[in-house]
Motif scaffolding. Structure first.
Motif, PDB file in Angstrom:
ATOM      1  N   ASP A   1       0.892  -1.297   0.003  1.00 47.81           N
ATOM      2  CA  ASP A   1       0.100   0.211   0.080  1.00 47.81           C
ATOM      3  C   ASP A   1       0.899   1.215   0.099  1.00 47.81           C
ATOM      4  OD1 ASP A   1      -1.669   1.931   0.414  1.00 47.81           O
ATOM      5  OD2 ASP A   1      -2.626   1.118   2.258  1.00 47.81           O
TER       6      ASP A   1
ATOM      7  N   ARG B   1       0.186   4.235   0.440  1.00 44.23           N
ATOM      8  CA  ARG B   1      -0.286   5.205   1.485  1.00 44.23           C
ATOM      9  C   ARG B   1       0.795   5.110   2.660  1.00 44.23           C
ATOM     10  NH1 ARG B   1      -6.414   4.305   0.985  1.00 44.23           N
ATOM     11  NH2 ARG B   1      -5.495   2.677   0.121  1.00 44.23           N
TER      12      ARG B   1
ATOM     13  N   VAL C   1      -2.217  -4.758   5.383  1.00 44.60           N
ATOM     14  CA  VAL C   1      -3.246  -3.981   6.131  1.00 44.60           C
ATOM     15  C   VAL C   1      -4.347  -4.062   5.226  1.00 44.60           C
ATOM     16  CG1 VAL C   1      -4.386  -2.202   7.492  1.00 44.60           C
ATOM     17  CG2 VAL C   1      -1.823  -2.802   7.535  1.00 44.60           C
ATOM     18  N   PRO C   2      -5.572  -4.612   5.588  1.00 47.53           N
ATOM     19  CA  PRO C   2      -6.583  -4.943   4.595  1.00 47.53           C
ATOM     20  C   PRO C   2      -7.032  -3.352   4.333  1.00 47.53           C
ATOM     21  CG  PRO C   2      -7.368  -5.457   6.621  1.00 47.53           C
ATOM     22  CD  PRO C   2      -6.038  -5.141   6.688  1.00 47.53           C
ATOM     23  N   THR C   3      -7.379  -2.984   2.951  1.00 45.98           N
ATOM     24  CA  THR C   3      -7.821  -1.879   2.650  1.00 45.98           C
ATOM     25  C   THR C   3      -9.237  -2.035   2.613  1.00 45.98           C
ATOM     26  OG1 THR C   3      -7.322  -2.310   0.435  1.00 45.98           O
ATOM     27  CG2 THR C   3      -5.907  -0.466   1.667  1.00 45.98           C
ATOM     28  N   THR C   4     -10.317  -1.515   3.288  1.00 44.75           N
ATOM     29  CA  THR C   4     -11.641  -1.946   3.420  1.00 44.75           C
ATOM     30  C   THR C   4     -12.411  -1.213   2.299  1.00 44.75           C
ATOM     31  OG1 THR C   4     -11.618  -0.671   5.301  1.00 44.75           O
ATOM     32  CG2 THR C   4     -12.093  -3.019   5.772  1.00 44.75           C
ATOM     33  N   SER C   5     -12.016  -0.036   1.906  1.00 45.15           N
ATOM     34  CA  SER C   5     -12.838   0.634   1.012  1.00 45.15           C
ATOM     35  C   SER C   5     -11.763   1.487   0.036  1.00 45.15           C
ATOM     36  CB  SER C   5     -14.097   1.538   1.329  1.00 45.15           C
ATOM     37  OG  SER C   5     -13.434   2.470   2.146  1.00 45.15           O
TER      38      SER C   5
ATOM     39  N   LYS D   1     -10.314   4.536  -1.485  1.00 46.53           N
ATOM     40  CA  LYS D   1     -10.490   6.106  -1.032  1.00 46.53           C
ATOM     41  C   LYS D   1     -10.889   6.837  -2.314  1.00 46.53           C
ATOM     42  CE  LYS D   1      -6.930   8.657   0.036  1.00 46.53           C
ATOM     43  NZ  LYS D   1      -6.272  10.061   0.691  1.00 46.53           N
TER      44      LYS D   1
ATOM     45  N   GLN E   1      -7.863   6.668   6.510  1.00 42.92           N
ATOM     46  CA  GLN E   1      -9.044   5.816   6.427  1.00 42.92           C
ATOM     47  C   GLN E   1      -8.597   4.338   6.617  1.00 42.92           C
ATOM     48  OE1 GLN E   1     -11.815   6.163   3.273  1.00 42.92           O
ATOM     49  NE2 GLN E   1     -13.072   4.385   3.841  1.00 42.92           N
ATOM     50  N   ASN E   2      -7.442   4.024   6.017  1.00 48.77           N
ATOM     51  CA  ASN E   2      -7.201   2.660   5.907  1.00 48.77           C
ATOM     52  C   ASN E   2      -6.145   2.285   7.043  1.00 48.77           C
ATOM     53  OD1 ASN E   2      -4.948   3.982   4.820  1.00 48.77           O
ATOM     54  ND2 ASN E   2      -4.363   2.120   3.463  1.00 48.77           N
TER      55      ASN E   2
ATOM     56  N   PRO F   1       2.692  -2.824   8.594  1.00 50.25           N
ATOM     57  CA  PRO F   1       2.331  -4.412   8.808  1.00 50.25           C
ATOM     58  C   PRO F   1       3.630  -5.040   9.278  1.00 50.25           C
ATOM     59  CG  PRO F   1       2.246  -3.889   6.588  1.00 50.25           C
ATOM     60  CD  PRO F   1       2.428  -2.360   6.827  1.00 50.25           C
TER      61      PRO F   1
ATOM     62  N   GLN G   1      -6.613  -1.075  15.474  1.00 50.68           N
ATOM     63  CA  GLN G   1      -5.408  -0.486  14.565  1.00 50.68           C
ATOM     64  C   GLN G   1      -5.842   0.964  14.432  1.00 50.68           C
ATOM     65  OE1 GLN G   1      -5.191  -2.576  10.677  1.00 50.68           O
ATOM     66  NE2 GLN G   1      -6.173  -4.381  11.429  1.00 50.68           N
TER      67      GLN G   1
ATOM     68  N   ALA H   1     -13.891   3.299   7.426  1.00 47.10           N
ATOM     69  CA  ALA H   1     -13.965   1.903   7.204  1.00 47.10           C
ATOM     70  C   ALA H   1     -14.601   0.818   8.447  1.00 47.10           C
ATOM     71  CB  ALA H   1     -12.586   1.412   6.902  1.00 47.10           C
TER      72      ALA H   1
END
Lengths: 283, 384
Positions: free
Chosen positions: A167, A169, A274-278, A280, B105-106, B111, B162, B186
């Motif tokens: 990711d 970001r 890390v999961p990106t849930t939605s 951006k 947001q994420n 990690p 998190q 999220a």
């Protein structure tokens, strides 16, 4: 524990492995066991064949040369492959497709065709000779150049797979937390790409260790690699015991490397991303 | 008029040794960002965020709020204008020199690092002594109620945990301000509520400037001292949640924050003079104080009324004298638990409206012809 075994034993799904297992046993495990038995003496135990490897004055040199060339090839493919794979993660889908095809075309081309192409390029009066005045044909350098080109896809593909999962970001986050962009790369991006690096390095290095065609065509007999030595011992000298011993040494080196890679690479990849849930919103 | 957040000494003490540098003022002057698209992403914005203020940048997707946050953070470079922190120009500073905490947001947790290593990251970058780092990490993890998770990896934590780690990492180094980019987007509804309270509590305890980006108007109303509402790269209106809800200046603001009954006014001449305007075949009275300063005399405008201000009369003579009223037909009745609403067809043109029903307005039925009315002081005339 017994419950677990019972559960596994009950499942008929495991029968699906039988064809592959049968094939492996017939063409790999049995011959491997045979050559191992031969290498330690068929009737009476002897370590003679292994001792010869270290005392005949040739094998050690060849092993060392093979390891050295494989290491150089690995470094060259990593140095070329990492920026390339990184670029693939940064461009648009069309450009990415093009870059992927550029990697895959040599991958799909016959190894023989590529090696003969390299002979033409590197030989006396070839384009490299014309331009730089150097003949790499018949030298270890020539072998290294050709092997690097042949093995580059094996570095780029696992690297791209690893890098595209990072990711970006996280880099922004690191910079926001006070890291210079270069430092953000080394402290965040590089560690996260290590799984792909280890996978690519192991793949290229182990493949390079066993390379036969390229050194046989492009190298010189005075600078042969392990695979050529093995071929010579089995097809010309009919020294199956010696070849078996040499094969075992190469096998053990490879297995140790793979085990190390599993430890290092496994530790890295098990952390996950890390999961990106939605997605951006783009503004 | 900025509402600077009051930070009591007691609240400051509660934050423990996590330093409570009073907040930073962030001043944006004539800020634009052009990505080379037909419309600039941010179009000439001036905004002053006061020290310790909780400012929310609110707006729909593509309105420029996230770009503005990225400009403050330094992730994007300004096309024009300047950004000042406490009077000092940071326009050309790279992000790592702006000393801002940022929440994504994420989560954007690293990690490959543990919780403690993640939180220690900005302190290591600032080359603090080891003992001090350990102390600060312990304190901030206590502040976000995550003590004992130091050696967990992010993937072993829930989403809410998190985001707490990310929050701890963003505040541990006493940043100039905390920038929050839809940090709750999220999370599921319940967790959002909990973390909203958490963010409010930490804002109170730290007393530092928070800049919060969201497209969720409820979240913005709930958390903010002030809201800067964005529309197409421009600032539509800036003010307290109460001001934006009760006195919207434009139809966009009225529609973005809460529900509205909208009456299109072709000629606002009567509104700006403070008398009356024409809507369909009737006249609606207007009080001068309820007309937005953005309404130009004679231009078209809109008269808006909130659903909770609309009353239903079953007979015309039940409308109090002086109240504005229009004929309406009940189109639909919705039961929403604690209250009911009626969807109305207003006037002759069937303008769709909505009224929040009072308990005594229970006996309506669909199709019934009624009169919708409201007090003149409860309406606003806004620019369109």
């Amino acid at each position: 524990m017994t419950a677990w075994i019972k559960r596994q034993r009950l499942s008929p799904l495991w029968l699906l492995l039988l064809p592959a297992l049968g094939l492996l046993t017939a063409i790999l495990l049995i011959p491997l066991a045979q050559s191992f038995v031969r290498s330690i003496g068929e009737s009476a135990w002897t370590s003679q064949h292994y001792e010869n490897l270290f005392t005949d004055g040739v094998t050690l040199t060849v092993l060392w040369r093979t390891a050295w060339i494989s290491a150089v090839v690995t470094v060259v493919t990593l140095a070329c492959g990492y920026p390339y794979a990184y670029l693939m993660t940064r461009v648009g889908p069309r450009m990415r497709g093009l870059l992927l095809v550029l990697v895959l075309i040599p991958f799909w081309t016959s190894v023989m065709a590529r090696n003969f192409a390299w002979i033409l390029i590197l030989q006396r009066d070839g384009p490299v000779d014309d331009f730089f005045g150097v003949v790499f044909y018949g030298t270890a350098t020539g072998v290294t150049i050709a092997m690097s080109q042949v093995l580059l896809p094996f570095m780029v593909l696992p690297l791209y797979s690893a890098l595209s999962g990072i990711d970006r970001r996280l880099l922004l986050a690191a910079r926001g937390l006070g890291s210079h962009p270069v430092k953000a790369f080394w402290k965040v991006y590089w560690p996260l790409s290590r799984g792909g690096v280890v996978a690519g390095v192991i793949l290229v290095f182990t493949l390079a260790l066993g390379f036969y065609v390229t050194p046989a065509l492009l190298g010189s007999p005075q600078q042969s690699l392990v695979a050529q030595l093995l071929a010579q011992r089995t097809t010309q000298l009919l020294d199956f015991a010696g070849a078996g011993a040499l094969g075992m040494v190469v096998l053990v080196v490879t297995l140790v490397l793979v085990a190390w890679a599993n430890r290092v690479g496994g530790k890295v990849s098990s952390l996950g991303i890390v999961p990106t849930t939605s997605a951006k919103e783009e503004e | 008029m900025p509402t600077t957040h009051a930070t009591t000494p007691a609240a400051k003490a509660a934050a423990g040794a996590v330093s409570t540098r009073s907040g930073t003022q962030i001043r944006l002057t004539d800020v634009s960002k052009d990505f080379g698209l037909p419309e600039p992403a941010v179009d000439n914005i001036s905004l002053t965020i006061e020290p310790g203020e909780f400012m929310t940048l609110l707006g729909p997707s593509g309105s420029g709020k996230t770009t503005t946050l990225n400009l403050i953070a330094g992730f994007e470079t300004l096309t024009t204008g300047s950004i000042l922190f406490n009077g000092g120009d940071v326009s050309s500073l790279p992000p790592h020199k702006r000393n801002l905490g940022m929440l994504f947001q994420n989560y954007a947790l690293f990690p490959h690092l543990t919780v403690a290593q993640n939180v220690a990251y900005p302190l290591r970058e600032r080359k603090l002594p080891k003992a001090e780092i350990a102390e600060k990490v312990g304190q901030v993890l206590e502040l976000v109620q995550l003590t004992g998770r130091d050696s967990h990896y992010p993937s072993q934590l829930s989403g809410g945990q998190q985001q707490r780690v990310a929050l701890a990492r963003a505040i541990v180094f006493d940043p100039n301000a905390l920038l929050l980019d839809e940090p709750l987007g999220a999370l599921d509804r319940n967790l959002r509520g909990t973390l909203q309270q958490e963010i409010q509590r930490i804002h109170r305890e730290l007393g530092s400037t928070f800049v919060f980006v969201t497209h969720d108007q409820e979240e913005a109303m709930h958390l903010s001292d002030r809201i800067a509402l964005f529309n197409k790269g421009r600032l539509e209106q800036v003010g307290t949640p109460e001001a934006l809800y009760a006195a919207p200046e434009t139809l966009f603001t009225a529609r973005f924050l809460g529900d509205s009954n909208v009456f299109d006014i072709a000629d606002s001449g009567g509104a700006t003079s403070g008398s009356a305007v024409a809507w369909e075949d009737r006249t609606l009275s207007v009080e001068a104080g309820t007309v937005s300063p953005r309404v130009a005399a004679g231009a078209s405008a809109a008269l808006v009324v909130r659903p909770e201000d609309v009353r239903i009369a079953t007979t015309p003579d039940a409308v109090p004298a002086g109240a504005n009223h229009v004929s309406a037909t009940v189109r639909q009745l919705d039961y929403l638990g604690s209250y009911r609403t009626a969807v109305l067809a207003l006037g002759g043109g069937g303008t769709v409206g909505r009224a929040r029903l009072a308990p005594q307005e229970d006996d309506l039925r669909v199709g019934q012809a009624v009169t919708a009315w409201w007090h003149v002081g409860r309406q606003c005339v806004v620019a369109v």
